[in-house]
Write an enzyme that holds these catalytic residues in place. Sequence first.
Site, PDB file in Angstrom:
ATOM      1  N   GLU A 174       0.884  -1.471  -0.464  1.00  0.00           N
ATOM      2  CA  GLU A 174       0.613  -0.004   0.020  1.00  0.00           C
ATOM      3  C   GLU A 174       0.577   0.952   0.203  1.00  0.00           C
ATOM      4  O   GLU A 174       2.062   1.214   0.925  1.00  0.00           O
ATOM      5  CB  GLU A 174      -0.910   0.534   1.182  1.00  0.00           C
ATOM      6  CG  GLU A 174      -1.997   1.183   1.279  1.00  0.00           C
ATOM      7  CD  GLU A 174      -2.524   0.773   2.669  1.00  0.00           C
ATOM      8  OE1 GLU A 174      -2.898   0.621   3.585  1.00  0.00           O
ATOM      9  OE2 GLU A 174      -4.480   1.956   2.531  1.00  0.00           O
ATOM     10  N   LYS A 189      -9.823   2.610  -3.104  1.00  0.00           N
ATOM     11  CA  LYS A 189      -9.948   1.657  -1.787  1.00  0.00           C
ATOM     12  C   LYS A 189     -11.103   1.980  -1.264  1.00  0.00           C
ATOM     13  O   LYS A 189     -11.853   3.045  -1.112  1.00  0.00           O
ATOM     14  CB  LYS A 189      -8.799   1.838  -0.451  1.00  0.00           C
ATOM     15  CG  LYS A 189      -8.854   1.405   0.654  1.00  0.00           C
ATOM     16  CD  LYS A 189      -7.114   2.234   1.718  1.00  0.00           C
ATOM     17  CE  LYS A 189      -7.531   2.182   2.894  1.00  0.00           C
ATOM     18  NZ  LYS A 189      -6.227   1.547   3.552  1.00  0.00           N
ATOM     19  N   CYS A 244      -5.063  -3.061   1.559  1.00  0.00           N
ATOM     20  CA  CYS A 244      -5.241  -3.364   3.104  1.00  0.00           C
ATOM     21  C   CYS A 244      -6.639  -3.113   3.664  1.00  0.00           C
ATOM     22  O   CYS A 244      -7.367  -4.763   4.258  1.00  0.00           O
ATOM     23  CB  CYS A 244      -5.046  -1.847   4.193  1.00  0.00           C
ATOM     24  SG  CYS A 244      -3.963  -1.717   4.833  1.00  0.00           S
TER      25      CYS A 244
END
Lengths: 359, 359
Positions: free
Chosen positions: B118, B192, B229
């Site tokens: 990330e 994300k 994540c």
Amino acid sequence: MANSRENFDEIIKRNLNLEQLKIFNRIYYGREDHCEVKLKESTMTSSKDNNFEVSAYSFTAAKEGRKPRIVKLGLVQHSIVLTTDKPIKEQRDAVFNKIEKIIETAASEGVNIICLQETWPMPFFLCTGEKEEWAGFAESASEGPSTKFLSNLAKKFNMVIVSPILEDDNGTWWNTAVVIDENGRYLGKHRKNHLPSVGSFSETSFYAPGDTGHPVFETKFARIAVNICYGRHHALNWMMFALNGADVVFNPSATVAEFGESFWGIEARNAAIANSYFTCSINRVGTEKFTRKDGSEVSRSFYGSSYATAPNGCRTPSLSRDKDGLLIIEVDINLCRQAKDIWGFNMTSRLDMYAKELN
Amino acid sequence: MANSRENFDEIIKRNLNLEQLKIFNRIYYGREDHCEVKLKESTMTSSKDNNFEVSAYSFTAAKEGRKPRIVKLGLVQHSIVLTTDKPIKEQRDAVFNKIEKIIETAASEGVNIICLQETWPMPFFLCTGEKEEWAGFAESASEGPSTKFLSNLAKKFNMVIVSPILEDDNGTWWNTAVVIDENGRYLGKHRKNHLPSVGSFSETSFYAPGDTGHPVFETKFARIAVNICYGRHHALNWMMFALNGADVVFNPSATVAEFGESFWGIEARNAAIANSYFTCSINRVGTEKFTRKDGSEVSRSFYGSSYATAPNGCRTPSLSRDKDGLLIIEVDINLCRQAKDIWGFNMTSRLDMYAKELN
């Protein structure tokens, strides 16, 4: 596999030094110390006399404004007692006798809610593919022999009991978990939502996928739900119980080693983390042999390894792979909300987006 | 924690005898043998010279009517190079140099698709709560310095590269993964979906939850997706990528030990099982220190431990907790469909029921 019965947790405990064990425990179990709870002398005696293992662990919550809500949960794994060619009533009564001693012991340790394994009063005969031979094991959820038997114990011990059985509802079978309250009253039931279709094994010729949705039972001690066996593979099944308010979800199972023993430690634990509740994973033990009408034989070996996970992801060691056992966890239900507060999974779940995408 | 850097997998390997290791491996990793792939001499040399770890494992599928579809996937974990007070371009160029050597090595081992961690070109400065100081790290997804740099490597090595960056889209930031195809062309991006709100740490002051849904990128080698994540905590996020056809889902992360290191081995692995695809879990390493404008200091330590899981639930050992590393897995994509055939999770998912319940 000569040593295949050796317990994973025992291997670790015996072979690592203290420093290594701390690292292993922190990463694997989620905490360095298992927080074992001391058992009574009488429990040790009963465990020895009746040949079942007992272990107990606690999961405490942080101190906060609200009072702790301490509850003791019991998980039971057991083998059948008689061979599967004996009369059905004899087979069931033999299991009743065994279970009575375990529940009695759990009660003496102050267990408030106990859950038995999937279709606990019978051998898991579904692998035979036959129905008629075994029909005597199917019973009424509200007033069958299992419910009657456990109602007495529930009342006697002021205990909520989750009883997964093969239900006969006017000739239609279901794979059902009955919930009996601490007064011995039938509180309700949940029918298995997802039926396995694994390799050539299927349960769809016995019963249909459950029609009871995702009920959460408000008991005196906690809000509980039941995700029966194969339902643990389905994330949405776990999630709906959370959305409906469960603090504890039991996963009574009958699972064999050939398929996915390595999943066993993953799925229910993932569910506890994702949904900020306790999960209690129960699997039967022992080998069950069956002879079909045509003389062919089939047998199944279950790997036990029952364990529990807290909403913060910490888990207990497992019960053994092959012995009857009682696992007790003393939990503070406040831990559910505390995990939600820390992790924010609810708050960030974007369920509206998924509802749209699924439609 | 004196030995806290000691690797979980190493502890096990060193302390169990062969029989015990078989039991441990079968239950924990899902298979007795890790199926290590032999590395080239030149890889060992590059690994030593450039101070990064390399390991490689294979996941084969059963023989079947269809031809095997062998793909090599690469996962990269790394620390930053310069201290965070250096000029931004210098910091980024130093990381570029490091990554170039790792990608070069991956290419020489025949890796087809590689994924970085990330926001790989920068320190994970979000813990400072500050924006202006670090704005130089935000860049265009389609033509920023990272994309240009990786496009050259992608083309040179005939490799698909997944590049998670901090995206600047006309002044609006996003946490974005860019996908570059094997010709070095920008193929698309994913933003994300779920932003962490863990304890007092939140990313919502930097960017909004992703607006790109759940894209699956059809590359020359496999259909891939990226779950960035914190999205790994959300089962539905994983599921939508499966419904959209992913064979492989990467989970590039920047995750610290204080929070949930014990979850790390659970969630992406559960996703691989539940969705019958490969998951590749990547986490950065090293300690990053920052000084805020007001002179206060903040630092974060990441625990690496990148690993991969196959659709049958088997997983690799982890890369280390503290060293740069390249993990290579050689996989047969047919294993995805084979896992679906065996487990039937798709077939039994009852998504219509859940779509209704969620609405």
